[in-house]
Write a protein that holds these residues in place. Structure first.
Motif, PDB file in Angstrom:
ATOM      1  N   ASN A   1       1.226  -0.978  -0.088  1.00  0.00           N
ATOM      2  CA  ASN A   1      -0.163   0.154  -0.221  1.00  0.00           C
ATOM      3  C   ASN A   1       1.404   1.615  -0.357  1.00  0.00           C
ATOM      4  O   ASN A   1       1.448   1.563   1.307  1.00  0.00           O
ATOM      5  N   GLY A   2       1.175   1.545  -1.092  1.00  0.00           N
ATOM      6  CA  GLY A   2       2.429   2.833  -1.208  1.00  0.00           C
ATOM      7  C   GLY A   2       4.043   2.082  -1.021  1.00  0.00           C
ATOM      8  O   GLY A   2       5.130   1.740  -1.867  1.00  0.00           O
ATOM      9  N   ILE A   3       3.857   1.652  -0.266  1.00  0.00           N
ATOM     10  CA  ILE A   3       4.897   0.673   0.368  1.00  0.00           C
ATOM     11  C   ILE A   3       5.121  -0.918   0.854  1.00  0.00           C
ATOM     12  O   ILE A   3       4.434  -1.036   1.742  1.00  0.00           O
ATOM     13  N   PRO A   4       5.513  -1.457   0.634  1.00  0.00           N
ATOM     14  CA  PRO A   4       5.642  -3.064   1.160  1.00  0.00           C
ATOM     15  C   PRO A   4       5.950  -3.485   2.509  1.00  0.00           C
ATOM     16  O   PRO A   4       6.918  -2.772   2.606  1.00  0.00           O
ATOM     17  N   PHE A   5       5.280  -4.583   3.031  1.00  0.00           N
ATOM     18  CA  PHE A   5       6.224  -4.834   4.295  1.00  0.00           C
ATOM     19  C   PHE A   5       7.195  -6.176   4.344  1.00  0.00           C
ATOM     20  O   PHE A   5       8.139  -5.717   5.238  1.00  0.00           O
ATOM     21  N   ALA A   6       8.093  -5.331   3.015  1.00  0.00           N
ATOM     22  CA  ALA A   6       9.350  -6.715   2.354  1.00  0.00           C
ATOM     23  C   ALA A   6       9.373  -7.953   3.203  1.00  0.00           C
ATOM     24  O   ALA A   6      10.128  -8.513   3.934  1.00  0.00           O
ATOM     25  N   ALA A   7       8.298  -9.307   3.458  1.00  0.00           N
ATOM     26  CA  ALA A   7       8.146  -9.614   3.860  1.00  0.00           C
ATOM     27  C   ALA A   7       9.288 -10.472   3.728  1.00  0.00           C
ATOM     28  O   ALA A   7       9.399 -11.269   4.305  1.00  0.00           O
ATOM     29  N   ARG A   8      10.020 -10.663   2.266  1.00  0.00           N
ATOM     30  CA  ARG A   8      10.989 -11.903   1.689  1.00  0.00           C
ATOM     31  C   ARG A   8      12.294 -11.290   2.636  1.00  0.00           C
ATOM     32  O   ARG A   8      13.073 -12.556   2.669  1.00  0.00           O
ATOM     33  N   THR A   9      12.164 -10.425   3.883  1.00  0.00           N
ATOM     34  CA  THR A   9      13.156 -10.489   4.332  1.00  0.00           C
ATOM     35  C   THR A   9      13.057 -11.040   6.157  1.00  0.00           C
ATOM     36  O   THR A   9      14.085 -11.276   6.458  1.00  0.00           O
ATOM     37  N   ALA A  10      11.584 -11.035   6.305  1.00  0.00           N
ATOM     38  CA  ALA A  10      10.907 -12.326   7.420  1.00  0.00           C
ATOM     39  C   ALA A  10      10.551 -13.656   7.447  1.00  0.00           C
ATOM     40  O   ALA A  10      11.240 -14.388   8.252  1.00  0.00           O
ATOM     41  N   THR A  11      11.053 -14.191   5.795  1.00  0.00           N
ATOM     42  CA  THR A  11      10.451 -15.503   5.511  1.00  0.00           C
ATOM     43  C   THR A  11      11.433 -16.061   4.528  1.00  0.00           C
ATOM     44  O   THR A  11      11.607 -15.475   4.187  1.00  0.00           O
ATOM     45  N   ARG A  12      10.640 -17.354   5.077  1.00  0.00           N
ATOM     46  CA  ARG A  12      11.522 -18.435   3.581  1.00  0.00           C
ATOM     47  C   ARG A  12      10.327 -18.565   3.095  1.00  0.00           C
ATOM     48  O   ARG A  12      10.864 -19.855   2.016  1.00  0.00           O
ATOM     49  N   SER A  13       9.950 -18.256   3.187  1.00  0.00           N
ATOM     50  CA  SER A  13       8.477 -19.172   2.208  1.00  0.00           C
ATOM     51  C   SER A  13       8.153 -18.151   0.885  1.00  0.00           C
ATOM     52  O   SER A  13       8.457 -16.767   1.158  1.00  0.00           O
ATOM     53  N   PRO A  14       7.846 -18.841  -0.301  1.00  0.00           N
ATOM     54  CA  PRO A  14       6.985 -18.560  -1.426  1.00  0.00           C
ATOM     55  C   PRO A  14       6.427 -16.989  -0.782  1.00  0.00           C
ATOM     56  O   PRO A  14       5.443 -17.090   0.244  1.00  0.00           O
ATOM     57  N   VAL A  15       6.852 -15.684  -1.940  1.00  0.00           N
ATOM     58  CA  VAL A  15       6.179 -14.071  -1.000  1.00  0.00           C
ATOM     59  C   VAL A  15       4.968 -14.135  -2.456  1.00  0.00           C
ATOM     60  O   VAL A  15       5.821 -14.011  -4.002  1.00  0.00           O
ATOM     61  N   VAL A  16       4.033 -12.962  -2.100  1.00  0.00           N
ATOM     62  CA  VAL A  16       3.268 -13.022  -3.470  1.00  0.00           C
ATOM     63  C   VAL A  16       3.087 -11.603  -2.984  1.00  0.00           C
ATOM     64  O   VAL A  16       2.765 -11.064  -1.479  1.00  0.00           O
ATOM     65  N   VAL A  17       3.810 -10.658  -4.079  1.00  0.00           N
ATOM     66  CA  VAL A  17       2.819  -9.281  -3.795  1.00  0.00           C
ATOM     67  C   VAL A  17       1.436  -8.503  -4.224  1.00  0.00           C
ATOM     68  O   VAL A  17       1.435  -8.844  -5.694  1.00  0.00           O
TER      69      VAL A  17
END
Length: 394
Positions: free
Chosen positions: A93-109
């Motif tokens: 929502n404007g800026i992402p959570f950057a979830a890929r820095t906190a998980t090794r699971s696949p991330v969808v944006v």
């Protein structure tokens, strides 16, 4: 699948709107299909830190900006104590959570729309420049190689302008609920309606301007503003300055029955927003045969409206005023737009939206290229059956 869905807010938040409706409906739909879904979003007021709604575990933490690092901490903790998620959805929502820095699971944006025009409206000049730099430069680099979901083809195009390859973006439109039977007829006097959050970038003041400019030709014209927000007092003040405060009814937050009653009784809906990812308000109005007038350059609104057939797209406030004035006096054209709007709205269902999400998330969890994604448009939007004669385009 075990799914984490990171979203800025939920619908109980005072500033919740269409993006929250989308996230919650998708989450609830996935849960109903048997998936284990956890939504992470911002804390607010007296809302509980943990809640279970419609089969979805909702975890609230952090505030307006603090929700980002707080949600990543919770995500790490959940994966450490409960096991890895099969897939994580990071809502940008404007800026992402950057979830890929906190998980090794696949991330969808998930992206509803690009905020180029909104940053300077909502924030000061310095914060706006920083926000736009984060969205336009940092985020595409940080999220490089991830699978994206956009809610409209227009948003996919905007992401391409930021360097996101279109073949990494799947379009999954909003659905819409079947029109609630209200039993009401069109109001005997001309009525306009605006549905949505009352915040600066929705530009409800433009709808007030339309009423003021058409007041002499339509002495019984009224505007019904359905929705609430922190910009409500400014809209009221603008109506006072223009001398039409007695013609503008600000209803605030209403229940579903009242919302559908207002949409069903209105003659024309207005969507003067700077930018929308899709325009859920447009399709909800369309389901009641109420055509919408909106701005052509406002993102997904040029996709949820089939110009000249289910509503009208215009370029500026003067053209919006002219288009609304024409529809108020041309009953036949307005009714024809309304009939086509109903048919158009029926092509967008939440069931299809959820099934597309399920297919895409399953492909990501399995390490496959996505097989889901709707890119669903009605025959009108595809260019078929365009023998309907609507009003001339503005």
């Amino acid at each position: 699948m075990r799914i984490a869905f990171l979203n800025w807010r939920d619908s109980t938040h005072p500033e919740g709107g269409g993006a929250e409706k989308y996230a919650e409906t998708v989450c609830a739909g996935l849960a109903a299909l048997g998936h284990d879904v956890t939504m992470l979003c911002a804390q607010h007021g007296s809302a509980p830190a943990e809640e279970h709604r419609d089969g979805v575990r909702v975890l609230r933490q952090g505030g307006r900006l603090g929700v980002y690092p707080a949600s990543l901490r919770v995500l790490r903790r959940l994966e450490r104590t409960e096991g890895a998620f099969d897939v994580v959805v990071d809502t940008q929502n404007g800026i992402p959570f950057a979830a890929r820095t906190a998980t090794r699971s696949p991330v969808v944006v998930l992206v509803h729309h690009v905020h180029r025009e909104q940053w300077p409206i909502v924030f000061g000049p310095v914060s706006a420049r920083v926000g736009w730099a984060l969205e336009s430069r940092v985020a595409p680099l940080l999220l490089r190689g991830l699978q994206y979901v956009a809610v409209s083809g227009r948003t996919r195009d905007e992401l391409a302008d930021l360097g996101v390859p279109p073949d990494r973006v799947t379009v999954i439109h909003n659905g819409t609920e079947p029109a609630l039977a209200t039993g009401v007829q069109r109001h005997p006097e001309p009525r306009l309606v605006v549905l949505g959050r009352v915040v600066p970038h929705k530009r409800v003041e433009h709808a007030v301007e339309v009423v003021a400019r058409l007041a002499d030709q339509h002495p019984d014209l009224r505007l019904r503003v359905v929705g609430d927000g922190w910009w409500t007092d400014e809209v009221r003040a603008h109506a006072v300055v223009l001398g039409v405060a007695d013609r503008v009814d600000q209803l605030g937050h209403v229940d579903e029955e009242t919302k559908h009653t207002e949409l069903a009784s209105a003659w024309v809906a207005l969507a003067p927003s700077v930018k929308e990812g899709w325009g859920l308000c447009v399709v909800e109005a369309a389901s009641h045969g109420t055509p919408t007038v909106a701005y052509r350059d406002a993102g997904g609104l040029s996709e949820s409206i089939v110009d000249g057939h289910t509503g009208l797209l215009v370029d500026d406030l003067a053209a919006m005023t002219e288009a609304v004035g024409r529809l108020l006096t041309d009953d036949e054209a307005r009714d024809e737009l309304g009939r086509e709007a109903v048919l158009h709205a029926r092509h967008f269902t939440w069931e299809a939206t959820v099934r597309s999400w399920e297919a895409l998330l399953a492909a990501q969890a399995a390490g496959r290229a996505p097989t889901g994604g709707t890119d669903t448009v009605s025959p009108l939007a595809q260019g078929a059956d365009l023998d309907v004669v609507g009003p001339p385009r503005p």
